[in-house]
Structure formats: C-alpha cells, structure tokens
Design a protein around this motif. Structure first.
Motif, mmCIF file in Angstrom:
data_model
loop_
_atom_site.group_PDB
_atom_site.id
_atom_site.type_symbol
_atom_site.label_atom_id
_atom_site.label_comp_id
_atom_site.label_asym_id
_atom_site.label_seq_id
_atom_site.Cartn_x
_atom_site.Cartn_y
_atom_site.Cartn_z
ATOM 1 N N VAL A 56 -1.357 -22.195 24.313
ATOM 2 C CA VAL A 56 -0.014 -22.680 24.648
ATOM 3 C C VAL A 56 0.215 -24.051 24.016
ATOM 4 O O VAL A 56 1.273 -24.311 23.427
ATOM 5 N N ALA A 57 -0.776 -24.925 24.111
ATOM 6 C CA ALA A 57 -0.644 -26.262 23.537
ATOM 7 C C ALA A 57 -0.455 -26.190 22.028
ATOM 8 O O ALA A 57 0.419 -26.851 21.466
ATOM 9 N N ARG A 58 -1.260 -25.379 21.357
ATOM 10 C CA ARG A 58 -1.162 -25.231 19.907
ATOM 11 C C ARG A 58 0.197 -24.679 19.508
ATOM 12 O O ARG A 58 0.795 -25.133 18.534
ATOM 13 N N ALA A 62 1.351 -29.513 21.173
ATOM 14 C CA ALA A 62 0.935 -30.485 22.193
ATOM 15 C C ALA A 62 -0.579 -30.448 22.300
ATOM 16 O O ALA A 62 -1.242 -29.620 21.680
ATOM 17 N N THR A 63 -1.121 -31.351 23.101
ATOM 18 C CA THR A 63 -2.562 -31.324 23.350
ATOM 19 C C THR A 63 -2.823 -30.605 24.663
ATOM 20 O O THR A 63 -1.927 -30.476 25.511
ATOM 21 N N ARG A 64 -4.060 -30.146 24.822
ATOM 22 C CA ARG A 64 -4.409 -29.461 26.072
ATOM 23 C C ARG A 64 -4.234 -30.382 27.260
ATOM 24 O O ARG A 64 -3.749 -29.962 28.311
ATOM 25 N N SER A 65 -4.612 -31.653 27.095
ATOM 26 C CA SER A 65 -4.499 -32.578 28.223
ATOM 27 C C SER A 65 -3.039 -32.778 28.641
ATOM 28 O O SER A 65 -2.745 -32.923 29.827
ATOM 29 N N GLN A 66 -2.122 -32.749 27.672
ATOM 30 C CA GLN A 66 -0.703 -32.853 28.029
ATOM 31 C C GLN A 66 -0.272 -31.646 28.856
ATOM 32 O O GLN A 66 0.400 -31.785 29.873
ATOM 33 N N VAL A 67 -0.672 -30.457 28.407
ATOM 34 C CA VAL A 67 -0.276 -29.242 29.128
ATOM 35 C C VAL A 67 -0.890 -29.236 30.526
ATOM 36 O O VAL A 67 -0.214 -28.895 31.507
ATOM 37 N N TYR A 68 -2.151 -29.627 30.643
ATOM 38 C CA TYR A 68 -2.776 -29.699 31.969
ATOM 39 C C TYR A 68 -2.033 -30.695 32.867
ATOM 40 O O TYR A 68 -1.809 -30.429 34.048
ATOM 41 N N ASP A 69 -1.655 -31.837 32.297
ATOM 42 C CA ASP A 69 -0.920 -32.842 33.069
ATOM 43 C C ASP A 69 0.447 -32.297 33.500
ATOM 44 O O ASP A 69 0.855 -32.457 34.651
ATOM 45 N N TRP A 70 1.142 -31.637 32.601
ATOM 46 C CA TRP A 70 2.463 -31.081 32.940
ATOM 47 C C TRP A 70 2.340 -29.982 33.984
ATOM 48 O O TRP A 70 3.189 -29.854 34.864
ATOM 49 N N ARG A 71 1.279 -29.179 33.901
ATOM 50 C CA ARG A 71 1.065 -28.140 34.922
ATOM 51 C C ARG A 71 0.861 -28.776 36.289
ATOM 52 O O ARG A 71 1.418 -28.325 37.287
#
Length: 143
Positions: A56-58, A62-71
């Motif tokens: 999803v990030a790719r 975005a970066t994985r950490s951004q997606v984890y933070d947004w989740r």
C-alpha cells in the motif's frame, strides 16, 4: 549497489548512470502534501484484511511508517474518511438454520379435503397438513 562518484548518490541498478525510475516531486520542500482525506483513504486501504502495508505504501509513494501512523490515527478517530457519494452496502446478516434434530412446524393453512382408500374402505376428510402428517405416521406404524 554502487556509488556514482560524480553525483555522490547511490544507484540501485547494475548499469552506472541509469536510473530505472525517477520521480520528481515539485514544491518548496520536495515533499508531498496530502490532505487528511487522502491520508485516511490510504490508511483504510492498509486496514483491509489481507492488505500488506508495504505494498500500500509503495502504491501511494509513502513509507510504511507513515501508513502505520495513519492507520493508528484512523483507529483513534484523529483521521476521518471523507464522505463518499459511492453507494454503501449494508452488512449481510445470516441467521443459523434450525438444527436438523428439531422438527419444524409448517405454517398454518386452511384445511384441505383428502380421500384415503385402504383395502376397499374410503375415508373422506378435511384436515390440516400437520394432522394429515400425524395420520400418515399412524397408518405406517400400524402395518
């Protein structure tokens, strides 16, 4: 990976000087500015069962950490999905079927007229379905 000494960058390709994919992001800082709605949509996509955060990030740059933070922020209610004009579906509720061991009662119906002939004897009657089923069971048991 090898270093290009002229540009002082690392290239992730085998051929020096060749970049397979180059993305230029305009703006004063060179960073993407996403709206809260975009962040929430990306986070929701990462919450779908079976979704991989890295994929999803790719997909969204975005970066994985951004997606984890947004989740995390979406779960806490700090991010909200924008209202969509797309049709929404109601959840499907399935009731359990009655167990096969318990007999089900048929719906009450108007009496039906029947004629039963046994060994030359004729029985004419008007009975409901449930009573007829009991009568048939009694006749079978008598044989």
């Amino acid at each position: 990976m090898e270093a290009d000494v002229e540009m002082d960058v690392h290239l992730d390709v085998a051929t020096p000087g060749y970049v397979g994919r180059l993305e230029v992001v305009e703006g004063p800082t060179g960073r993407r500015v996403r709206t809260e709605g975009e962040r929430a949509r990306i986070a929701a996509e990462g919450l779908v069962p079976g979704a991989q955060v890295a994929v999803v990030a790719r997909k969204h740059g975005a970066t994985r950490s951004q997606v984890y933070d947004w989740r995390r922020r979406l779960r806490l209610g700090e991010l909200a999905l924008p209202e969509s004009r797309e049709p929404l579906f109601a959840p499907l509720l399935v009731e359990e079927a009655p167990s096969p061991g318990l007999p089900t009662k048929p719906a009450k119906s108007a009496p039906a007229k029947f004629e039963i002939v046994i060994d030359g004897m004729v029985i004419r009657t008007a009975v409901e379905v449930e009573q007829l089923a009991q009568l048939i069971r009694a006749v079978r048991a008598s044989r």
